[in-house]
Scaffold this motif. Structure first.
Motif, PDB file in Angstrom:
ATOM      1  N   ALA A  76     -10.627   9.452  -2.037  1.00 44.37           N
ATOM      2  CA  ALA A  76     -10.388   8.541  -3.325  1.00 44.37           C
ATOM      3  C   ALA A  76     -10.143   7.683  -2.744  1.00 44.37           C
ATOM      4  CB  ALA A  76      -9.341   9.254  -4.337  1.00 44.37           C
ATOM      5  N   SER A  77      -9.493   7.574  -1.240  1.00 45.20           N
ATOM      6  CA  SER A  77      -9.521   6.265  -0.745  1.00 45.20           C
ATOM      7  C   SER A  77      -9.866   6.017   0.993  1.00 45.20           C
ATOM      8  CB  SER A  77      -7.907   5.330  -1.387  1.00 45.20           C
ATOM      9  OG  SER A  77      -7.072   6.424  -0.403  1.00 45.20           O
ATOM     10  N   THR A  78      -9.152   4.640   1.590  1.00 50.52           N
ATOM     11  CA  THR A  78      -9.731   5.180   2.589  1.00 50.52           C
ATOM     12  C   THR A  78      -8.996   3.622   3.381  1.00 50.52           C
ATOM     13  OG1 THR A  78     -11.869   5.558   2.624  1.00 50.52           O
ATOM     14  CG2 THR A  78     -11.307   4.962   4.734  1.00 50.52           C
ATOM     15  N   THR A  79      -8.706   3.807   4.911  1.00 49.90           N
ATOM     16  CA  THR A  79      -7.761   3.058   5.221  1.00 49.90           C
ATOM     17  C   THR A  79      -8.200   2.734   6.463  1.00 49.90           C
ATOM     18  OG1 THR A  79      -5.957   2.934   3.857  1.00 49.90           O
ATOM     19  CG2 THR A  79      -5.799   1.937   5.961  1.00 49.90           C
ATOM     20  N   PRO A  95       4.588  -3.234  25.355  1.00 51.00           N
ATOM     21  CA  PRO A  95       3.143  -2.368  24.227  1.00 51.00           C
ATOM     22  C   PRO A  95       3.456  -2.290  22.402  1.00 51.00           C
ATOM     23  CG  PRO A  95       3.904  -0.596  25.604  1.00 51.00           C
ATOM     24  CD  PRO A  95       4.831  -1.957  26.014  1.00 51.00           C
ATOM     25  N   VAL A  96       2.252  -2.676  22.361  1.00 51.04           N
ATOM     26  CA  VAL A  96       1.818  -4.209  20.749  1.00 51.04           C
ATOM     27  C   VAL A  96       0.446  -3.465  20.453  1.00 51.04           C
ATOM     28  CG1 VAL A  96       2.868  -5.257  19.383  1.00 51.04           C
ATOM     29  CG2 VAL A  96       4.031  -4.520  20.686  1.00 51.04           C
ATOM     30  N   LEU A  97       0.219  -3.128  18.821  1.00 53.13           N
ATOM     31  CA  LEU A  97      -1.099  -2.624  18.147  1.00 53.13           C
ATOM     32  C   LEU A  97      -0.653  -3.650  18.027  1.00 53.13           C
ATOM     33  CD1 LEU A  97      -1.900   0.781  18.175  1.00 53.13           C
ATOM     34  CD2 LEU A  97      -2.354  -0.807  20.269  1.00 53.13           C
ATOM     35  N   LEU A  98      -1.478  -5.045  17.343  1.00 53.96           N
ATOM     36  CA  LEU A  98      -1.528  -6.145  16.487  1.00 53.96           C
ATOM     37  C   LEU A  98      -2.837  -5.465  15.436  1.00 53.96           C
ATOM     38  CD1 LEU A  98      -1.057  -9.073  18.984  1.00 53.96           C
ATOM     39  CD2 LEU A  98       0.951  -7.430  17.286  1.00 53.96           C
ATOM     40  N   THR A  99      -2.699  -5.119  14.431  1.00 58.50           N
ATOM     41  CA  THR A  99      -3.700  -4.714  13.367  1.00 58.50           C
ATOM     42  C   THR A  99      -3.470  -5.400  12.229  1.00 58.50           C
ATOM     43  OG1 THR A  99      -2.300  -3.185  12.470  1.00 58.50           O
ATOM     44  CG2 THR A  99      -3.174  -2.825  14.294  1.00 58.50           C
ATOM     45  N   THR A 100      -4.719  -5.717  10.988  1.00 53.31           N
ATOM     46  CA  THR A 100      -5.258  -6.102  10.260  1.00 53.31           C
ATOM     47  C   THR A 100      -5.869  -4.588   9.426  1.00 53.31           C
ATOM     48  OG1 THR A 100      -5.589  -8.027  11.115  1.00 53.31           O
ATOM     49  CG2 THR A 100      -6.389  -7.200   8.825  1.00 53.31           C
ATOM     50  N   TRP A 101      -4.899  -4.005   8.480  1.00 54.53           N
ATOM     51  CA  TRP A 101      -5.849  -2.844   7.553  1.00 54.53           C
ATOM     52  C   TRP A 101      -6.372  -3.205   6.594  1.00 54.53           C
ATOM     53  CZ3 TRP A 101      -3.334  -1.871   3.547  1.00 54.53           C
ATOM     54  CH2 TRP A 101      -2.232  -2.060   2.378  1.00 54.53           C
ATOM     55  N   LEU A 102      -7.698  -2.634   6.019  1.00 57.00           N
ATOM     56  CA  LEU A 102      -8.238  -2.551   4.702  1.00 57.00           C
ATOM     57  C   LEU A 102      -7.816  -1.109   3.885  1.00 57.00           C
ATOM     58  CD1 LEU A 102     -11.188  -4.869   5.201  1.00 57.00           C
ATOM     59  CD2 LEU A 102      -9.417  -5.316   3.858  1.00 57.00           C
ATOM     60  N   CYS A 138     -17.364  -0.508 -11.982  1.00 56.21           N
ATOM     61  CA  CYS A 138     -17.549  -1.883 -11.191  1.00 56.21           C
ATOM     62  C   CYS A 138     -17.067  -2.728 -11.639  1.00 56.21           C
ATOM     63  CB  CYS A 138     -19.151  -2.224 -11.696  1.00 56.21           C
ATOM     64  SG  CYS A 138     -20.575  -0.904 -11.254  1.00 56.21           S
ATOM     65  N   LEU A 139     -16.540  -2.764 -13.403  1.00 55.80           N
ATOM     66  CA  LEU A 139     -15.997  -4.098 -13.557  1.00 55.80           C
ATOM     67  C   LEU A 139     -14.091  -4.097 -12.636  1.00 55.80           C
ATOM     68  CD1 LEU A 139     -16.906  -4.397 -17.602  1.00 55.80           C
ATOM     69  CD2 LEU A 139     -17.205  -5.571 -15.191  1.00 55.80           C
ATOM     70  N   ASP A 140     -13.734  -2.990 -12.525  1.00 58.25           N
ATOM     71  CA  ASP A 140     -12.852  -2.769 -11.642  1.00 58.25           C
ATOM     72  C   ASP A 140     -12.470  -2.520 -10.423  1.00 58.25           C
ATOM     73  OD1 ASP A 140     -11.873  -2.069 -13.928  1.00 58.25           O
ATOM     74  OD2 ASP A 140     -11.336   0.010 -13.862  1.00 58.25           O
ATOM     75  N   ASN A 141     -13.441  -2.966  -9.937  1.00 58.37           N
ATOM     76  CA  ASN A 141     -14.170  -2.743  -8.132  1.00 58.37           C
ATOM     77  C   ASN A 141     -12.798  -4.746  -8.004  1.00 58.37           C
ATOM     78  OD1 ASN A 141     -15.608  -4.248  -5.856  1.00 58.37           O
ATOM     79  ND2 ASN A 141     -15.740  -1.757  -5.555  1.00 58.37           N
ATOM     80  N   TRP A 142     -13.352  -4.957  -8.742  1.00 59.32           N
ATOM     81  CA  TRP A 142     -11.946  -6.175  -8.194  1.00 59.32           C
ATOM     82  C   TRP A 142     -10.647  -6.136  -7.595  1.00 59.32           C
ATOM     83  CZ3 TRP A 142      -7.329  -7.917  -9.880  1.00 59.32           C
ATOM     84  CH2 TRP A 142      -7.199  -7.455 -10.635  1.00 59.32           C
ATOM     85  N   MET A 143     -10.445  -4.969  -7.718  1.00 57.39           N
ATOM     86  CA  MET A 143      -8.923  -4.142  -7.141  1.00 57.39           C
ATOM     87  C   MET A 143      -8.701  -3.667  -6.389  1.00 57.39           C
ATOM     88  SD  MET A 143      -7.251  -3.021 -11.027  1.00 57.39           S
ATOM     89  CE  MET A 143      -8.445  -1.782 -11.913  1.00 57.39           C
ATOM     90  N   SER A 144     -10.251  -3.064  -5.884  1.00 58.99           N
ATOM     91  CA  SER A 144      -9.651  -1.693  -5.082  1.00 58.99           C
ATOM     92  C   SER A 144      -9.593  -1.507  -3.343  1.00 58.99           C
ATOM     93  CB  SER A 144     -11.328  -1.632  -5.115  1.00 58.99           C
ATOM     94  OG  SER A 144     -12.980  -2.021  -4.451  1.00 58.99           O
ATOM     95  N   THR A 145      -9.179  -2.973  -3.427  1.00 57.04           N
ATOM     96  CA  THR A 145      -9.109  -3.209  -1.301  1.00 57.04           C
ATOM     97  C   THR A 145      -7.240  -4.102  -1.846  1.00 57.04           C
ATOM     98  OG1 THR A 145     -11.245  -3.038  -1.470  1.00 57.04           O
ATOM     99  CG2 THR A 145      -9.867  -4.227   0.681  1.00 57.04           C
TER     100      THR A 145
END
Length: 167
Positions: free
Chosen positions: A96-99, A112-119, A127-134
């Motif tokens: 239903a979702s993926t990170t 030690p540190v993991l510096l990350t960016t996540w989506l 298709c019209l709602d896709n703008w708010m998917s991420t």
């Protein structure tokens, strides 16, 4: 004492030879990591640079959004240790979702540190709602014990990771 230019040249020579910073070993990102929100992950890294593990989130956008815990992690890191970057993914609620996390292993102030960016991408209805998917965010994962986050569950407090219950 070598100049910054000669140290950079030596590092490039190690990379070009395939030996890497760690003598042919991937960055040591294996073990338990905790982020600033109390989420927990346990990573294992193979000699080939394959990352596997489990992730337990301490947060969710709405009740039930995270699904069953823990979720499995799969990813990659430099197999020969020549680079500190990595990437891994988790699949929530059977897709239903993926990170996806992308980041870099560093030692900051001797730790030690993991510096990350996540989506985080979630399903939308059209298709019209896709703008708010991420959603996008930056996180700092550290290999030290942070206070665990608990949520009310009936008359008991439930620890979010690994299903341990506390009264």
């Amino acid at each position: 004492m070598g100049s910054a230019r000669s140290r950079a040249s030596e590092a490039r020579s190690r990379e070009d030879s395939g030996v890497g910073k760690r003598g042919g070993q991937p960055p040591n990102i294996g073990g338990k990591w905790y982020n600033e929100l109390g989420s927990e992950m346990e990573l294992t890294v193979t000699q080939d640079g394959i990352i596997t593990g489990d992730y337990c989130t301490a947060v969710e956008s709405k009740p039930g959004a995270k699904g069953k815990q823990p979720v499995h992690i799969i990813g990659h890191v430099s197999p020969d240790g020549s680079h500190d970057t990595f990437g891994f993914n988790v699949l929530w609620k059977k897709g239903a979702s993926t990170t996806s996390w992308t980041g870099e292993y560093k030692e900051c102030e001797g730790e030690p540190v993991l510096l990350t960016t996540w989506l985080l991408t979630s399903e939308t209805d059209s298709c019209l709602d896709n703008w708010m998917s991420t959603r996008v965010n930056v996180a700092y994962e550290r290999p030290r014990k942070l206070p665990q986050v608990h949520l009310e569950s009936g008359n008991r407090l439930q620890l979010l990771c690994y299903g341990k219950l506390f009264s």
